[in-house]
Design a protein around this motif. Structure first.
Motif, short mmCIF file in Angstrom:
data_model
loop_
_atom_site.label_atom_id
_atom_site.label_comp_id
_atom_site.label_asym_id
_atom_site.label_seq_id
_atom_site.Cartn_x
_atom_site.Cartn_y
_atom_site.Cartn_z
N PRO A 105 33.79 53.52 36.13
CA PRO A 105 35.22 53.56 35.83
C PRO A 105 35.47 53.83 34.34
CG PRO A 105 34.69 51.65 37.17
CD PRO A 105 33.39 52.23 36.72
N ALA A 106 36.48 54.62 34.05
CA ALA A 106 36.83 54.89 32.65
C ALA A 106 37.26 53.61 31.96
CB ALA A 106 37.94 55.94 32.59
N GLU A 107 37.87 52.71 32.70
CA GLU A 107 38.30 51.41 32.17
C GLU A 107 37.57 50.32 32.94
OE1 GLU A 107 39.08 48.56 30.37
OE2 GLU A 107 40.22 50.23 29.50
N PRO A 108 36.49 49.75 32.37
CA PRO A 108 35.69 48.78 33.10
C PRO A 108 36.34 47.41 33.26
CG PRO A 108 34.86 49.00 30.87
CD PRO A 108 35.93 50.04 31.03
N ASP A 109 37.35 47.14 32.42
CA ASP A 109 38.02 45.85 32.56
C ASP A 109 38.97 45.89 33.76
OD1 ASP A 109 36.78 44.73 30.34
OD2 ASP A 109 38.27 45.57 28.97
N VAL A 139 39.09 36.25 46.51
CA VAL A 139 39.76 36.46 45.22
C VAL A 139 39.37 37.83 44.66
CG1 VAL A 139 39.82 33.99 44.70
CG2 VAL A 139 37.86 35.37 43.94
N PRO A 140 40.18 38.38 43.74
CA PRO A 140 39.81 39.67 43.14
C PRO A 140 38.44 39.62 42.47
CG PRO A 140 42.10 39.13 42.66
CD PRO A 140 41.50 37.90 43.28
N GLN A 141 37.76 40.75 42.47
CA GLN A 141 36.41 40.86 41.92
C GLN A 141 36.43 41.69 40.64
OE1 GLN A 141 33.60 39.47 43.07
NE2 GLN A 141 32.14 40.48 41.71
N SER A 142 35.72 41.22 39.63
CA SER A 142 35.63 41.95 38.37
C SER A 142 35.12 43.38 38.57
CB SER A 142 34.67 41.21 37.43
OG SER A 142 34.21 42.04 36.39
N THR A 143 35.82 44.35 38.00
CA THR A 143 35.39 45.74 38.08
C THR A 143 34.04 45.93 37.39
OG1 THR A 143 37.67 46.55 38.19
CG2 THR A 143 36.00 48.11 37.46
N ARG A 144 33.85 45.24 36.28
CA ARG A 144 32.62 45.39 35.50
C ARG A 144 31.38 45.04 36.32
NH1 ARG A 144 34.05 42.74 31.51
NH2 ARG A 144 34.50 44.41 30.04
#
Length: 216
Positions: A105-109, A139-144
């Motif tokens: 991803p261009a934005e890892p956060d 729950v949501p998962q970190s993209t990183r």
């Protein structure tokens, strides 16, 4: 170690069976589920927990959990065996996304939201009430965590077993078979992605068999 979007709560039914059968278990909450954390953060938590246990230890990794476990076990001294349950048994330089041929991803956060239809994806063969309850705890998962690459792979030095879930809707069985080629042995369950929820007794018996064989 649990998979993406999950927590250690998902093991409760399985650990109950294992405890009844005389096994000692520990579970860990990976910070990437619900917080801005990556693979190395998760691996650090795994290593911390392993350091509290007098070995030898059999580590069970489910789905995404295979990624930080692979990283962590390379730095551990008391792990006798790794069990990959429908898990990402990746190698150095690989990430979950790269395994699927997806770009970084261009934005890892940020976060990956909970899948839109988690029950058929993760718990298709589990009792309906259990499946709905589990889906409500995701729950949501970190993209990183999906884009971080491994810098070490413990399965090169620690024996491993892969458990293929043959009715999996989340990680296709064919994909699992490719990953399983990296393990020393392979077992198969006629289950969906989460046999710890759909068939805890059968899965506990398989884990006991694997652990006993690992102990010699």
């Amino acid at each position: 170690m649990h998979g993406a979007w999950h927590g250690s709560w998902c093991w409760e039914g399985l650990t109950s069976v294992l405890h009844t059968d005389g096994w000692t278990t520990r579970t860990v909450d990976l910070p990437s589920a619900g917080a801005q954390a990556g693979v190395r953060d998760d691996a650090h938590v795994v290593l911390q927990e392993l350091a509290r246990i007098d070995g030898p230890v059999v580590v069970v990794a489910h789905s995404y959990g295979g990624v930080p476990v692979t990283q962590a076990v390379a730095g551990a001294t008391d792990v006798s065996h790794i069990v990959y349950l429908a898990a990402y048994q990746l190698d150095v330089g690989e990430s979950l996304l790269s395994h699927h041929g997806a770009p970084t991803p261009a934005e890892p956060d940020g976060f990956q939201p909970v899948p839109e239809h988690p029950v058929p994806l993760f718990y298709a063969d589990a009792p309906a009430a259990d499946a709905e309850a589990a889906a409500g705890r995701l729950v949501p998962q970190s993209t990183r965590s999906f884009s971080d690459t491994l810098t070490a792979a413990g399965w090169h030095t620690v024996p491993s077993t892969y458990v293929v879930c043959e009715q999996d809707q989340a990680l296709p069985p064919g994909d699992q078979e490719q990953l399983a080629a990296r393990s020393g042995s392979v077992h198969r369950l006629a289950s969906g992605h989460s046999p710890f929820l759909s068939m805890p007794g059968e899965f506990a018996a398989l884990l006991a068999k694997i652990a006993s064989e690992a102990a010699g």
